[in-house]
Design a protein around this motif. Structure first.
Motif, PDB file in Angstrom:
ATOM      1  N   ASP A  89       0.752  -1.328  -0.076  1.00  0.00           N
ATOM      2  CA  ASP A  89      -0.180  -0.072   0.143  1.00  0.00           C
ATOM      3  C   ASP A  89       0.948   1.340   0.071  1.00  0.00           C
ATOM      4  OD1 ASP A  89      -1.987  -1.997   0.709  1.00  0.00           O
ATOM      5  OD2 ASP A  89      -3.612  -0.369   1.037  1.00  0.00           O
ATOM      6  N   ARG A  90       2.105   1.042   0.315  1.00  0.00           N
ATOM      7  CA  ARG A  90       2.960   2.162   0.360  1.00  0.00           C
ATOM      8  C   ARG A  90       4.090   2.231  -0.973  1.00  0.00           C
ATOM      9  NH1 ARG A  90       6.747   3.459   5.088  1.00  0.00           N
ATOM     10  NH2 ARG A  90       8.012   1.791   3.821  1.00  0.00           N
ATOM     11  N   ASP A  91       4.939   1.277  -0.649  1.00  0.00           N
ATOM     12  CA  ASP A  91       6.101   1.190  -1.519  1.00  0.00           C
ATOM     13  C   ASP A  91       5.755   0.898  -2.990  1.00  0.00           C
ATOM     14  OD1 ASP A  91       7.221   1.460   0.829  1.00  0.00           O
ATOM     15  OD2 ASP A  91       8.092  -0.591   1.086  1.00  0.00           O
TER      16      ASP A  91
ATOM     17  N   ASN B 264      -2.859   9.924   7.734  1.00  0.00           N
ATOM     18  CA  ASN B 264      -1.941  10.745   8.568  1.00  0.00           C
ATOM     19  C   ASN B 264      -0.586  10.032   8.761  1.00  0.00           C
ATOM     20  OD1 ASN B 264      -0.563  12.287  10.507  1.00  0.00           O
ATOM     21  ND2 ASN B 264      -2.645  12.765  11.524  1.00  0.00           N
ATOM     22  N   PRO B 265       0.553  10.573   8.242  1.00  0.00           N
ATOM     23  CA  PRO B 265       1.768   9.908   8.365  1.00  0.00           C
ATOM     24  C   PRO B 265       2.151   9.826   9.918  1.00  0.00           C
ATOM     25  CG  PRO B 265       1.745  12.138   7.307  1.00  0.00           C
ATOM     26  CD  PRO B 265       0.604  11.809   7.581  1.00  0.00           C
ATOM     27  N   ASN B 266       1.706  10.676  10.710  1.00  0.00           N
ATOM     28  CA  ASN B 266       1.975  10.652  12.298  1.00  0.00           C
ATOM     29  C   ASN B 266       1.045   9.968  12.850  1.00  0.00           C
ATOM     30  OD1 ASN B 266       4.229  12.409  11.710  1.00  0.00           O
ATOM     31  ND2 ASN B 266       2.701  14.096  11.508  1.00  0.00           N
ATOM     32  N   SER B 267      -0.028   8.970  12.320  1.00  0.00           N
ATOM     33  CA  SER B 267      -0.930   8.323  13.134  1.00  0.00           C
ATOM     34  C   SER B 267      -0.203   7.089  14.031  1.00  0.00           C
ATOM     35  CB  SER B 267      -1.981   7.849  12.062  1.00  0.00           C
ATOM     36  OG  SER B 267      -3.065   7.099  12.765  1.00  0.00           O
ATOM     37  N   LYS B 268      -0.841   6.927  15.039  1.00  0.00           N
ATOM     38  CA  LYS B 268      -0.203   5.555  15.729  1.00  0.00           C
ATOM     39  C   LYS B 268      -0.903   4.374  15.222  1.00  0.00           C
ATOM     40  CE  LYS B 268      -0.266   8.111  20.070  1.00  0.00           C
ATOM     41  NZ  LYS B 268      -0.778   8.329  21.379  1.00  0.00           N
ATOM     42  N   PHE B 269      -1.895   4.457  14.254  1.00  0.00           N
ATOM     43  CA  PHE B 269      -2.742   3.254  13.522  1.00  0.00           C
ATOM     44  C   PHE B 269      -1.835   3.080  12.234  1.00  0.00           C
ATOM     45  CE2 PHE B 269      -5.909   5.341  16.484  1.00  0.00           C
ATOM     46  CZ  PHE B 269      -6.101   4.171  17.102  1.00  0.00           C
ATOM     47  N   LEU B 270      -1.448   1.784  12.003  1.00  0.00           N
ATOM     48  CA  LEU B 270      -0.858   1.561  10.834  1.00  0.00           C
ATOM     49  C   LEU B 270      -1.273   1.753   9.646  1.00  0.00           C
ATOM     50  CD1 LEU B 270       1.741  -0.443   9.650  1.00  0.00           C
ATOM     51  CD2 LEU B 270       0.237  -2.361   9.754  1.00  0.00           C
TER      52      LEU B 270
ATOM     53  N   CYS C 290       2.257   7.462   2.489  1.00  0.00           N
ATOM     54  CA  CYS C 290       2.036   7.192   0.920  1.00  0.00           C
ATOM     55  C   CYS C 290       1.880   8.412   0.346  1.00  0.00           C
ATOM     56  CB  CYS C 290       1.077   6.101   0.400  1.00  0.00           C
ATOM     57  SG  CYS C 290       0.978   5.810  -1.240  1.00  0.00           S
ATOM     58  N   GLU C 291       0.764   9.259   0.773  1.00  0.00           N
ATOM     59  CA  GLU C 291       0.487  10.585   0.363  1.00  0.00           C
ATOM     60  C   GLU C 291       1.382  11.413   0.196  1.00  0.00           C
ATOM     61  OE1 GLU C 291      -4.413  10.478   1.655  1.00  0.00           O
ATOM     62  OE2 GLU C 291      -3.021  12.243   2.251  1.00  0.00           O
ATOM     63  N   LYS C 292       2.525  11.449   1.460  1.00  0.00           N
ATOM     64  CA  LYS C 292       3.596  12.456   1.687  1.00  0.00           C
ATOM     65  C   LYS C 292       4.378  12.225   0.414  1.00  0.00           C
ATOM     66  CE  LYS C 292       6.952  13.711   5.159  1.00  0.00           C
ATOM     67  NZ  LYS C 292       8.102  13.258   4.010  1.00  0.00           N
ATOM     68  N   PHE C 293       5.019  10.895   0.410  1.00  0.00           N
ATOM     69  CA  PHE C 293       5.720  10.524  -0.723  1.00  0.00           C
ATOM     70  C   PHE C 293       5.332  10.900  -1.987  1.00  0.00           C
ATOM     71  CE2 PHE C 293       7.413   7.201   2.758  1.00  0.00           C
ATOM     72  CZ  PHE C 293       8.231   8.275   3.253  1.00  0.00           C
TER      73      PHE C 293
ATOM     74  N   ASN D 202       6.565  15.180  -7.056  1.00  0.00           N
ATOM     75  CA  ASN D 202       6.281  16.471  -8.089  1.00  0.00           C
ATOM     76  C   ASN D 202       5.507  15.852  -9.300  1.00  0.00           C
ATOM     77  OD1 ASN D 202       7.053  18.354  -6.271  1.00  0.00           O
ATOM     78  ND2 ASN D 202       9.018  18.001  -6.827  1.00  0.00           N
ATOM     79  N   LEU D 203       4.697  14.971  -9.204  1.00  0.00           N
ATOM     80  CA  LEU D 203       3.757  14.591 -10.584  1.00  0.00           C
ATOM     81  C   LEU D 203       2.875  15.959 -11.067  1.00  0.00           C
ATOM     82  CD1 LEU D 203       2.534  11.527  -8.507  1.00  0.00           C
ATOM     83  CD2 LEU D 203       3.352  11.212 -10.836  1.00  0.00           C
ATOM     84  N   PRO D 204       2.825  15.851 -12.245  1.00  0.00           N
ATOM     85  CA  PRO D 204       2.215  17.173 -12.824  1.00  0.00           C
ATOM     86  C   PRO D 204       0.945  17.434 -12.380  1.00  0.00           C
ATOM     87  CG  PRO D 204       3.444  15.827 -14.504  1.00  0.00           C
ATOM     88  CD  PRO D 204       3.574  15.068 -13.692  1.00  0.00           C
ATOM     89  N   ARG D 205       0.161  16.619 -12.124  1.00  0.00           N
ATOM     90  CA  ARG D 205      -0.982  16.623 -11.470  1.00  0.00           C
ATOM     91  C   ARG D 205      -1.447  15.182 -10.618  1.00  0.00           C
ATOM     92  NH1 ARG D 205      -7.113  17.637 -14.114  1.00  0.00           N
ATOM     93  NH2 ARG D 205      -8.222  17.594 -12.098  1.00  0.00           N
TER      94      ARG D 205
END
Length: 224
Positions: free
Chosen positions: A91-93, A119-125, A133-136, A141-144
């Motif tokens: 789900d991330r990599d 939320n990348p800072n969430s305590k829940f996996l 995933c959203e952060k990375f 820097n995708l165009p959209r």
């Protein structure tokens, strides 16, 4: 967009992925649908071209991403199926690597399914993984980039467990305003509809565009 496009779909075996492919093949704005999966799926349609890859070695399949203008990512698993480490890997990599290769191949608009509460800072996996995933993805820097955060997904899976089936029936009856749930078909329709919507940022800007659609936004796009 006047000419028929080629769409890239990553992971078409899930419930949203199946609905998404159906929406794309019936839409005259798309000439081809390139489906990138780990195994061949039974999708008998002349528009669909399947490209089988090993997501653990995705860099070796760069050519699979070529020739696509818009990408839709439906890659995902569960902790129950893959374990904690496997869930993060998929789900991330997998998602980040696929988005990077899509960008390098010339994809101008990348859509991805995340989750309410990411939320990348969430305590829940689950929420932490989606948030990371959203952060990375944003840092690529995708165009959209269009991020969809649906609530509980409603679907008619044949293999659904009894308790899951009861929960789905309850939500369909109780959550009639779709505050905490949404149908998978609505999510798929929203992703396709947004492809033809103007971006949520000035089009004259050279900066990458990042759009986040919460459950109410997805409903608006998928139903209207």
């Amino acid at each position: 967009m006047t000419e028929a496009m080629t769409a890239l779909v990553l992971g078409g075996s899930g419930e949203v992925g199946k609905k998404l492919v159906q929406e794309l093949v019936t839409n005259p704005s798309f000439a081809r649908v390139i489906l990138i999966t780990r195994r061949e799926l039974e999708i008998p349609h002349e528009k669909v071209e399947q490209r089988i890859v090993d997501f653990n070695q995705l860099d070796q399949y760069r050519e699979a991403f070529e020739g696509t203008e818009v990408g839709y990512c439906c890659i995902g698993t569960t902790k129950a199926k893959a374990g904690a480490q496997g869930f993060v890997k998929v789900d991330r990599d997998y998602v980040i690597n696929a988005a990077r290769l899509a960008k390098e191949a010339g994809c101008r608009h990348f859509h991805v399914i995340s989750s309410t509460g990411a939320n990348p800072n969430s305590k829940f996996l689950y929420m932490k993984t989606k948030g990371e995933c959203e952060k990375f993805l944003t840092e690529l820097n995708l165009p959209r980039l269009s991020i969809y955060r649906p609530s509980i997904l409603l679907c008619a899976r044949q293999e659904a467990r009894p308790l899951e089936w009861v929960a789905q029936v309850f939500l369909k009856g109780f959550d009639w305003r779709n505050k905490i749930s949404i149908d998978t078909e609505t999510v798929a329709r929203a992703m396709v509809a947004n492809t033809f919507e103007p971006p949520q940022a000035p089009t004259h800007s050279e900066n990458p565009i990042v759009e986040i659609f919460e459950n109410t936004d997805i409903l608006r796009l998928g139903i209207d």
